[in-house]
Design a protein around this motif. Structure first.
Motif, PDB file in Angstrom:
ATOM      1  N   ALA A 265       0.829  -1.209   0.000  1.00  0.00           N
ATOM      2  CA  ALA A 265       0.000   0.000   0.000  1.00  0.00           C
ATOM      3  C   ALA A 265       0.860   1.255   0.000  1.00  0.00           C
ATOM      4  N   GLN A 266       2.044   1.194   0.608  1.00  0.00           N
ATOM      5  CA  GLN A 266       2.905   2.377   0.631  1.00  0.00           C
ATOM      6  C   GLN A 266       3.398   2.725  -0.771  1.00  0.00           C
ATOM      7  N   GLN A 267       3.795   1.711  -1.532  1.00  0.00           N
ATOM      8  CA  GLN A 267       4.220   1.987  -2.909  1.00  0.00           C
ATOM      9  C   GLN A 267       3.064   2.562  -3.714  1.00  0.00           C
ATOM     10  N   THR A 268       1.863   2.014  -3.522  1.00  0.00           N
ATOM     11  CA  THR A 268       0.688   2.522  -4.238  1.00  0.00           C
ATOM     12  C   THR A 268       0.437   3.983  -3.871  1.00  0.00           C
ATOM     13  N   TYR A 269       0.585   4.294  -2.579  1.00  0.00           N
ATOM     14  CA  TYR A 269       0.392   5.683  -2.154  1.00  0.00           C
ATOM     15  C   TYR A 269       1.411   6.599  -2.828  1.00  0.00           C
ATOM     16  N   ARG A 270       2.661   6.165  -2.907  1.00  0.00           N
ATOM     17  CA  ARG A 270       3.683   7.008  -3.525  1.00  0.00           C
ATOM     18  C   ARG A 270       3.343   7.333  -4.979  1.00  0.00           C
ATOM     19  N   GLU A 271       2.777   6.368  -5.690  1.00  0.00           N
ATOM     20  CA  GLU A 271       2.393   6.624  -7.077  1.00  0.00           C
ATOM     21  C   GLU A 271       1.202   7.574  -7.162  1.00  0.00           C
ATOM     22  N   LEU A 272       0.284   7.461  -6.205  1.00  0.00           N
ATOM     23  CA  LEU A 272      -0.872   8.357  -6.200  1.00  0.00           C
ATOM     24  C   LEU A 272      -0.485   9.762  -5.775  1.00  0.00           C
ATOM     25  N   ALA A 273       0.544   9.868  -4.909  1.00  0.00           N
ATOM     26  CA  ALA A 273       0.913  11.181  -4.366  1.00  0.00           C
ATOM     27  C   ALA A 273       1.261  12.171  -5.471  1.00  0.00           C
ATOM     28  N   ALA A 274       1.853  11.672  -6.565  1.00  0.00           N
ATOM     29  CA  ALA A 274       2.224  12.554  -7.675  1.00  0.00           C
ATOM     30  C   ALA A 274       1.006  13.148  -8.368  1.00  0.00           C
ATOM     31  N   LEU A 275      -0.160  12.537  -8.165  1.00  0.00           N
ATOM     32  CA  LEU A 275      -1.385  12.995  -8.834  1.00  0.00           C
ATOM     33  C   LEU A 275      -2.269  13.831  -7.920  1.00  0.00           C
ATOM     34  N   LEU A 276      -1.901  13.944  -6.631  1.00  0.00           N
ATOM     35  CA  LEU A 276      -2.754  14.641  -5.679  1.00  0.00           C
ATOM     36  C   LEU A 276      -2.540  16.148  -5.759  1.00  0.00           C
ATOM     37  N   PRO A 277      -3.588  16.936  -5.514  1.00  0.00           N
ATOM     38  CA  PRO A 277      -3.400  18.393  -5.482  1.00  0.00           C
ATOM     39  C   PRO A 277      -2.510  18.788  -4.311  1.00  0.00           C
ATOM     40  N   ALA A 278      -1.656  19.770  -4.535  1.00  0.00           N
ATOM     41  CA  ALA A 278      -0.744  20.224  -3.491  1.00  0.00           C
ATOM     42  C   ALA A 278      -1.491  21.068  -2.465  1.00  0.00           C
ATOM     43  N   PRO A 279      -0.969  21.148  -1.240  1.00  0.00           N
ATOM     44  CA  PRO A 279      -1.603  22.026  -0.234  1.00  0.00           C
ATOM     45  C   PRO A 279      -1.740  23.446  -0.753  1.00  0.00           C
ATOM     46  N   GLY A 280      -2.934  24.014  -0.575  1.00  0.00           N
ATOM     47  CA  GLY A 280      -3.186  25.373  -1.038  1.00  0.00           C
ATOM     48  C   GLY A 280      -3.406  25.489  -2.530  1.00  0.00           C
ATOM     49  N   ALA A 281      -3.592  24.358  -3.219  1.00  0.00           N
ATOM     50  CA  ALA A 281      -3.753  24.404  -4.678  1.00  0.00           C
ATOM     51  C   ALA A 281      -5.014  25.159  -5.075  1.00  0.00           C
ATOM     52  N   TYR A 282      -6.068  25.049  -4.260  1.00  0.00           N
ATOM     53  CA  TYR A 282      -7.301  25.777  -4.542  1.00  0.00           C
ATOM     54  C   TYR A 282      -7.498  26.838  -3.456  1.00  0.00           C
ATOM     55  N   GLN A 283      -8.147  27.950  -3.822  1.00  0.00           N
ATOM     56  CA  GLN A 283      -8.477  28.934  -2.792  1.00  0.00           C
ATOM     57  C   GLN A 283      -9.526  28.375  -1.842  1.00  0.00           C
ATOM     58  N   ARG A 284     -10.402  27.588  -2.362  1.00  0.00           N
ATOM     59  CA  ARG A 284     -11.387  26.915  -1.518  1.00  0.00           C
ATOM     60  C   ARG A 284     -11.753  25.599  -2.185  1.00  0.00           C
ATOM     61  N   VAL A 285     -12.067  24.615  -1.382  1.00  0.00           N
ATOM     62  CA  VAL A 285     -12.522  23.352  -1.928  1.00  0.00           C
ATOM     63  C   VAL A 285     -14.005  23.469  -2.232  1.00  0.00           C
ATOM     64  N   SER A 286     -14.536  22.443  -2.874  1.00  0.00           N
ATOM     65  CA  SER A 286     -15.879  22.570  -3.432  1.00  0.00           C
ATOM     66  C   SER A 286     -16.981  22.366  -2.405  1.00  0.00           C
ATOM     67  N   GLY A 287     -16.648  22.286  -1.135  1.00  0.00           N
ATOM     68  CA  GLY A 287     -17.680  22.126  -0.129  1.00  0.00           C
ATOM     69  C   GLY A 287     -17.474  20.866   0.678  1.00  0.00           C
ATOM     70  N   PRO A 288     -18.496  20.448   1.419  1.00  0.00           N
ATOM     71  CA  PRO A 288     -18.349  19.259   2.256  1.00  0.00           C
ATOM     72  C   PRO A 288     -18.163  17.990   1.415  1.00  0.00           C
ATOM     73  N   MET A 289     -17.525  17.016   2.038  1.00  0.00           N
ATOM     74  CA  MET A 289     -17.313  15.695   1.437  1.00  0.00           C
ATOM     75  C   MET A 289     -16.447  15.743   0.188  1.00  0.00           C
ATOM     76  N   ASP A 290     -15.520  16.692   0.113  1.00  0.00           N
ATOM     77  CA  ASP A 290     -14.539  16.711  -0.967  1.00  0.00           C
ATOM     78  C   ASP A 290     -13.318  15.922  -0.492  1.00  0.00           C
ATOM     79  N   PRO A 291     -13.047  14.722  -1.052  1.00  0.00           N
ATOM     80  CA  PRO A 291     -11.944  13.901  -0.542  1.00  0.00           C
ATOM     81  C   PRO A 291     -10.566  14.462  -0.816  1.00  0.00           C
ATOM     82  N   THR A 292     -10.456  15.537  -1.646  1.00  0.00           N
ATOM     83  CA  THR A 292      -9.145  16.169  -1.825  1.00  0.00           C
ATOM     84  C   THR A 292      -8.834  17.146  -0.689  1.00  0.00           C
ATOM     85  N   ARG A 293      -9.836  17.514   0.089  1.00  0.00           N
ATOM     86  CA  ARG A 293      -9.638  18.538   1.108  1.00  0.00           C
ATOM     87  C   ARG A 293      -8.535  18.202   2.112  1.00  0.00           C
ATOM     88  N   PRO A 294      -8.427  16.952   2.603  1.00  0.00           N
ATOM     89  CA  PRO A 294      -7.345  16.663   3.547  1.00  0.00           C
ATOM     90  C   PRO A 294      -5.953  16.909   2.977  1.00  0.00           C
TER      91      PRO A 294
END
Length: 510
Positions: A265-294
């Motif tokens: 699972a750690q290797q899988t996470y490392r591959e996904l990490a390159a596709l995740l939005p960086a901290p502060g990428a959006y001025q605001r997230v799209s509201g509740p239950m946005d899984p990119t928010r964390p």
């Protein structure tokens, strides 16, 4: 409202989930004045009226193992036990929506959300697999999306107990779980490991990105055939905007051979990490239950307001040993009392804490130390801590081999238990190799102990299934059935389990 009181403490309120084996209720914990979720299981429905006591024992053990996992993405287990004719599991109540409903409300599901969901699940699986536990039933209905976008995985211990030795716990021999999310080795009744959960993660990711599971059918057997023999459709054929690395990862997660999937699972996470939005990428997230928010706003309070002042900080967990640790004799007595009471994890901590002082006092090779280490290894195994038990068992095997020879019964027994640890840790090839070495020696004891070589052969057959070698597995299990009938008789549960497995295997191979 129900009003039933479970264990004299949990007042059931409303049903929030229901299946053939039991129900999940919202409930009220009268003692601590909090809302909880209570899962009720009927052992007679799960086991079909057979092996009910075995199911209860395994349920208790798996609940203890589950309680060892400390991760914010895993539902917290508060309590477990037996009430009247039902088993109950008391869990943290999780607000939000399950992932299946979340997907239905957001069609098409944004691919960054899918990557964020998978990354959060990898973090949970990494903690779970380190215990080691295999979830065995990872699917959207077992994942909750909370209002702040974080995920919580449900049903860990229950899935483990229901899917362990499933052919002994069901009438049909059909593996328990959801066929659409089952890895080939799990569906065939073979040994499962961490990569079994990674396959289910691949199915889940494919469903989030395409709207459908990769393999569907009108019957469970039809779905199984597709899992075994069909290649999944590349996602970019239906969602061109999906990044090629994400499509490639899903295809590798869905590999038929576990060895061709990502390492963990750690290797899988490392591959996904390159596709995740960086901290502060959006001025605001799209509201509740946005899984990119964390990931966009890590550790930010929810809702978006300053944290309340004076919030309590978590207290560090105490160490296993302390300056006030009991003496050796007192520790042994306390361990016995704890084991009699079923408090195995606490017994493990006491044994682990007293061993260094006892070794310093009596010497590493003294009879006292060996006795303590034997108890320690056995208790670790009973507690499901196979990673810690393995070096202890190997050390005991080596010591007995040095004293009475490598083929003496004590050395062989510890090697056999060490091989079981390898099997539970998902190291199928290593476990299979060790069983093959040990089997001829245990065959010598067949006259006095016929059950053990039969069990080793059964384990070998299931491990062969898990590696995809179905022809060899069929050969091993067919020969085993002939011998098991002679030892136990045709109506004993052991040969009946073998017949169900072979029948299922025959259906799939046709």
């Amino acid at each position: 409202m129900n009003g039933r009181l479970v264990a004299g403490r949990y007042e059931l309120a409303t049903v929030i989930g229901q299946g053939g084996m039991g129900q999940v209720w919202t409930a009220y914990d009268r003692r601590l004045d909090r809302r909880v979720a209570v899962k009720l299981l009927r052992p007679d429905r799960v086991a079909g009226g057979e092996n009910v006591d075995e199911l209860r024992r395994r349920f208790d053990r798996e609940c203890r193992v589950t309680a060892q996992v400390d991760h914010p993405g895993l539902v917290t287990v508060h309590d477990a036990g037996n009430d009247a004719d039902e088993l109950y599991l008391v869990m943290q109540y999780v607000e939000g929506a399950d992932l299946a409903d979340h997907l239905a409300e957001h069609d098409p599901y944004p691919w960054p959300w899918a990557a964020a969901v998978a990354a959060q699940l990898c973090a949970v699986l990494s903690a779970v697999h380190a215990v080691p536990i295999v979830h065995r039933d990872l699917k959207p209905r077992n994942v909750m999306v909370r209002p702040d976008g974080t995920l919580t995985v449900l049903d860990l211990g229950v899935a483990s107990v229901l899917d362990t030795d499933t052919t002994r716990l069901t009438h049909t021999g059909t593996p328990i779980g959801t066929p659409a999310y089952m890895a080939p080795e799990q569906a065939m009744g073979g040994a499962v490991g961490p990569r079994t959960d990674l396959y289910a993660l691949g199915v889940l990711l494919h469903e989030l990105l395409s709207g459908n599971v990769p393999f569907a059918g009108s019957t469970a057997l039809g779905v199984l055939h597709r899992h075994l023999y069909e290649a999944p459709m590349p996602l970019r054929q239906v969602r061109p905007e999906v990044p090629e690395p994400l499509e490639s990862l899903v295809l590798r997660l869905l590999a038929k051979d576990p060895q061709h999937r990502p390492a963990d699972a750690q290797q899988t996470y490392r591959e996904l990490a390159a596709l995740l939005p960086a901290p502060g990428a959006y001025q605001r997230v799209s509201g509740p239950m946005d899984p990119t928010r964390p990931f966009v706003r890590p550790h930010a309070p929810w809702p978006d307001r300053p944290a309340a002042p004076g919030a309590a900080q978590p207290t560090p967990a105490p160490g296993a040993a302390s300056s006030g640790a009991p003496g050796i004799a007192e520790a042994v007595d306390e361990v016995k009392r704890l084991l009699d009471a079923g408090r195995i994890t606490q017994a493990v901590d006491i044994l682990g804490g007293v061993l260094p002082a006892a070794a310093e006092k009596h010497g590493e090779h003294s009879p006292v130390i060996r006795m303590l280490r034997k108890q320690y290894a056995a208790t670790l195994m009973e507690d499901g801590q196979y990673r810690r038990a393995l070096p202890e068992l190997r050390r005991l095997a080596d010591e007995h081999a040095a004293e009475s020879g490598p083929v003496g019964r004590p050395a062989l027994q510890y090697r056999y238990e060490a091989a079981q640890c390898l099997e539970q840790l998902g190291e199928a090839a290593a476990a299979l190799a060790e069983y093959r070495v040990l089997l001829p020696y245990f065959e010598q004891y067949r006259a006095t102990d016929p059950a053990l070589p039969l069990d080793i052969r059964r384990r070998m057959g299931h491990l062969l299934l898990s590696t995809g070698d179905r022809a060899s597995a069929h050969d091993v299990l067919s020969r085993l059935l002939y011998d098991a009938d002679r030892v136990y008789g045709p109506h004993h549960p052991f040969p009946q389990e073998l017949r169900r497995t072979l029948s299922w295997l025959g259906q799939v191979q046709r």
